[in-house]
Design a protein around this motif. Structure first.
Motif, mmCIF file in Angstrom:
data_model
loop_
_atom_site.group_PDB
_atom_site.id
_atom_site.type_symbol
_atom_site.label_atom_id
_atom_site.label_comp_id
_atom_site.label_asym_id
_atom_site.label_seq_id
_atom_site.Cartn_x
_atom_site.Cartn_y
_atom_site.Cartn_z
ATOM 1 N N SER A 275 -27.412 -10.079 -22.501
ATOM 2 C CA SER A 275 -26.630 -10.573 -20.895
ATOM 3 C C SER A 275 -26.026 -12.337 -21.848
ATOM 4 C CB SER A 275 -28.151 -10.967 -20.672
ATOM 5 O OG SER A 275 -28.538 -10.083 -19.893
ATOM 6 N N ALA A 276 -26.169 -13.079 -22.455
ATOM 7 C CA ALA A 276 -25.714 -13.391 -22.633
ATOM 8 C C ALA A 276 -24.482 -13.691 -23.853
ATOM 9 C CB ALA A 276 -26.925 -14.471 -23.131
ATOM 10 N N ALA A 277 -24.466 -12.595 -24.746
ATOM 11 C CA ALA A 277 -23.482 -12.223 -25.334
ATOM 12 C C ALA A 277 -22.092 -10.955 -24.492
ATOM 13 C CB ALA A 277 -24.215 -10.861 -26.379
ATOM 14 N N TRP A 278 -22.876 -10.676 -23.103
ATOM 15 C CA TRP A 278 -22.193 -10.052 -22.398
ATOM 16 C C TRP A 278 -21.209 -10.952 -21.653
ATOM 17 C CZ3 TRP A 278 -20.821 -10.390 -17.209
ATOM 18 C CH2 TRP A 278 -20.063 -9.253 -16.478
ATOM 19 N N VAL A 279 -21.792 -12.222 -21.770
ATOM 20 C CA VAL A 279 -20.260 -13.654 -21.099
ATOM 21 C C VAL A 279 -19.898 -13.582 -21.748
ATOM 22 C CG1 VAL A 279 -20.164 -15.223 -19.677
ATOM 23 C CG2 VAL A 279 -22.045 -13.618 -19.517
ATOM 24 N N ALA A 280 -19.724 -13.062 -23.461
ATOM 25 C CA ALA A 280 -18.271 -13.949 -24.270
ATOM 26 C C ALA A 280 -16.812 -13.107 -24.016
ATOM 27 C CB ALA A 280 -18.888 -13.840 -25.365
ATOM 28 N N GLN A 281 -17.279 -11.243 -23.994
ATOM 29 C CA GLN A 281 -15.775 -11.121 -23.428
ATOM 30 C C GLN A 281 -15.240 -11.679 -22.370
ATOM 31 O OE1 GLN A 281 -16.648 -7.260 -22.334
ATOM 32 N NE2 GLN A 281 -18.995 -7.464 -21.198
ATOM 33 N N HIS A 282 -15.537 -12.561 -21.814
ATOM 34 C CA HIS A 282 -14.808 -12.920 -20.475
ATOM 35 C C HIS A 282 -14.968 -14.395 -20.522
ATOM 36 C CE1 HIS A 282 -15.650 -10.178 -17.800
ATOM 37 N NE2 HIS A 282 -17.811 -9.861 -17.895
ATOM 38 N N VAL A 283 -14.934 -15.095 -21.562
ATOM 39 C CA VAL A 283 -15.019 -16.052 -22.137
ATOM 40 C C VAL A 283 -13.255 -16.461 -21.793
ATOM 41 C CG1 VAL A 283 -14.675 -18.148 -23.997
ATOM 42 C CG2 VAL A 283 -16.931 -16.945 -23.289
ATOM 43 N N PRO A 284 -12.337 -16.051 -23.087
ATOM 44 C CA PRO A 284 -10.755 -16.009 -23.290
ATOM 45 C C PRO A 284 -10.429 -16.257 -21.559
ATOM 46 C CG PRO A 284 -11.805 -14.739 -24.312
ATOM 47 C CD PRO A 284 -12.816 -14.571 -23.881
ATOM 48 N N GLY A 285 -9.879 -17.681 -21.404
ATOM 49 C CA GLY A 285 -9.044 -17.592 -20.123
ATOM 50 C C GLY A 285 -9.837 -18.315 -19.007
ATOM 51 N N SER A 286 -10.998 -17.991 -19.366
ATOM 52 C CA SER A 286 -12.168 -18.517 -17.663
ATOM 53 C C SER A 286 -12.815 -19.510 -18.295
ATOM 54 C CB SER A 286 -12.550 -17.263 -18.027
ATOM 55 O OG SER A 286 -14.035 -17.316 -16.713
ATOM 56 N N ALA A 287 -12.665 -20.703 -17.800
ATOM 57 C CA ALA A 287 -13.700 -21.541 -18.213
ATOM 58 C C ALA A 287 -15.197 -21.626 -17.561
ATOM 59 C CB ALA A 287 -13.076 -23.214 -17.915
ATOM 60 N N ALA A 288 -15.104 -20.836 -16.580
ATOM 61 C CA ALA A 288 -16.700 -20.707 -16.167
ATOM 62 C C ALA A 288 -17.670 -19.976 -16.772
ATOM 63 C CB ALA A 288 -16.318 -20.095 -14.523
ATOM 64 N N ALA A 289 -16.502 -18.656 -17.479
ATOM 65 C CA ALA A 289 -17.795 -18.174 -18.590
ATOM 66 C C ALA A 289 -17.542 -18.577 -19.660
ATOM 67 C CB ALA A 289 -16.776 -16.702 -18.716
ATOM 68 N N ALA A 290 -16.820 -19.342 -19.858
ATOM 69 C CA ALA A 290 -17.320 -20.867 -21.763
ATOM 70 C C ALA A 290 -18.597 -21.400 -21.118
ATOM 71 C CB ALA A 290 -16.062 -21.658 -21.592
ATOM 72 N N ALA A 291 -18.487 -22.122 -20.152
ATOM 73 C CA ALA A 291 -19.999 -23.213 -19.599
ATOM 74 C C ALA A 291 -20.751 -22.029 -19.280
ATOM 75 C CB ALA A 291 -19.908 -23.549 -18.306
ATOM 76 N N GLU A 292 -20.782 -20.803 -18.958
ATOM 77 C CA GLU A 292 -22.230 -19.851 -19.093
ATOM 78 C C GLU A 292 -22.611 -19.246 -20.461
ATOM 79 O OE1 GLU A 292 -24.665 -17.987 -16.521
ATOM 80 O OE2 GLU A 292 -24.178 -20.142 -15.987
ATOM 81 N N PHE A 293 -21.557 -19.012 -20.587
ATOM 82 C CA PHE A 293 -22.275 -18.314 -22.309
ATOM 83 C C PHE A 293 -22.956 -19.487 -22.857
ATOM 84 C CE2 PHE A 293 -21.562 -18.570 -27.015
ATOM 85 C CZ PHE A 293 -21.870 -17.181 -26.957
ATOM 86 N N ARG A 294 -21.797 -21.024 -23.072
ATOM 87 C CA ARG A 294 -22.734 -22.252 -22.953
ATOM 88 C C ARG A 294 -24.794 -22.554 -22.265
ATOM 89 N NH1 ARG A 294 -17.518 -24.260 -23.879
ATOM 90 N NH2 ARG A 294 -18.389 -25.837 -21.792
ATOM 91 N N ARG A 295 -24.077 -22.066 -21.857
ATOM 92 C CA ARG A 295 -25.522 -22.421 -20.065
ATOM 93 C C ARG A 295 -26.722 -21.273 -20.879
ATOM 94 N NH1 ARG A 295 -26.374 -24.141 -15.470
ATOM 95 N NH2 ARG A 295 -24.388 -23.828 -14.599
#
Length: 312
Positions: A275-295
């Motif tokens: 579930s943590a890794a799944w968010v990574a594919q949304h990180v490019p272009g999405s600050a919200a995804a980047a923050a959630e991935f780090r969380r």
């Protein structure tokens, strides 16, 4: 046996275009033309995850555009599996075409649109569907051999999709943790009899219509531990804020609480990594995804199970 996620270097060659809504719409237009369907200029985007899901309006169809070319094998199985499950008494969405259409390597499947939902699905709506699914007999045989639920196999692909946007230490941490957890998964002794599972059993994959709940999104249907389908909601209770009373209603309707199983912590931990890794594919272009991935990664590093994760 569940294989650990790949740890080698990413494939060489030019990077794939970002999979965003404009890209998904362009692929959808190609697929509709190939399938003899009207131009989908007015299609409404319903979701953007592993697939971009569109409501075509007229005709009354829903299209799923696969994010990655690697999703082609499972997309090829899904329509036939839907028909097989329906024949075995499992309420599922029905395919419009018997196989996917390919658009620049991306699989696109078309499905009959269901009538409007009477209400949002709840955890208790999922339980009877899983009970029916888990009773599905091995005969008649499925149209093709069912795979195992390789929960951690896509981790490397998801992380590579965000290469250059992630802290390499975070990506390496998830890869190493996933490899360790894959070895532990292989040693699990189930309490339930293994067999047909949905693989991503969440209320969002249930449609509640006039005839009752229907299962959606059958890409991860597999032959594996039934506990896979039950640990999803245990994790939703712990990480995503599913109310305790809703989780209790689910376990009562299903007839068993997976948290009573000795292997629950191992399987739950593997689901967390995925579930943590799944968010990574949304990180490019999405600050919200980047923050959630780090969380998510920070909470795994710290071993803090109280950190709330946000659905994305």
């Amino acid at each position: 046996m569940i294989e650990p996620p790949p740890t080698g270097p990413p494939p060489t060659g030019p990077p794939a275009p970002p999979f965003d809504e404009p890209r998904a719409r362009a692929l959808l237009a190609l697929a509709c033309a190939a399938a003899g369907l009207p131009d989908p200029a007015g299609a409404r985007l319903l979701a953007l995850g592993e697939n971009a899901v569109f409501d075509l309006g007229r005709p009354a169809l829903v299209a799923k555009v696969g994010r990655a070319r690697e999703l082609a094998p499972r997309a090829a199985r899904e329509p036939a599996l839907a028909l097989w499950l329906a024949a075995n008494g499992v309420p599922v969405v029905r395919p419009h075409l018997p196989e996917p259409v390919t658009a620049q390597g991306h699989p696109v499947t078309f499905w009959h649109r269901l009538d409007p939902a009477l209400r949002p699905a709840r955890a208790a709506d999922l339980a009877p569907l899983l009970r029916t699914l888990h009773r599905t007999p091995p005969r008649p045989a499925p149209p093709a051999p069912l795979p195992r639920r390789e929960l951690l196999a896509p981790v490397g692909r998801w992380l590579r999709a965000a290469e250059g946007y992630l802290d390499p230490a975070d990506a390496d941490y998830l890869l190493r943790r996933g490899a360790d957890r894959a070895a532990a998964l292989a040693e699990l002794v189930p309490q339930l009899t293994p067999g047909v599972i949905h693989g991503d059993a969440l209320p969002r994959n249930v449609h509640v219509g006039a005839d009752g709940p229907v299962l959606l999104d059958l890409e991860t249907v597999a032959d594996d531990l039934r506990e896979h389908d039950l640990v999803v909601l245990a994790l939703a209770r712990d990480r995503y804020g599913l109310p305790a009373e809703e989780y209790l209603a689910f376990t009562r309707a299903y007839g068993w609480d997976v948290r009573e199983w000795a292997g629950c912590a191992v399987l739950r931990g593997a689901r967390e990594i995925a579930s943590a890794a799944w968010v990574a594919q949304h990180v490019p272009g999405s600050a919200a995804a980047a923050a959630e991935f780090r969380r998510r990664v920070a909470s795994l590093r710290d071993g803090d199970r109280k950190v709330r994760w946000h659905a994305f």
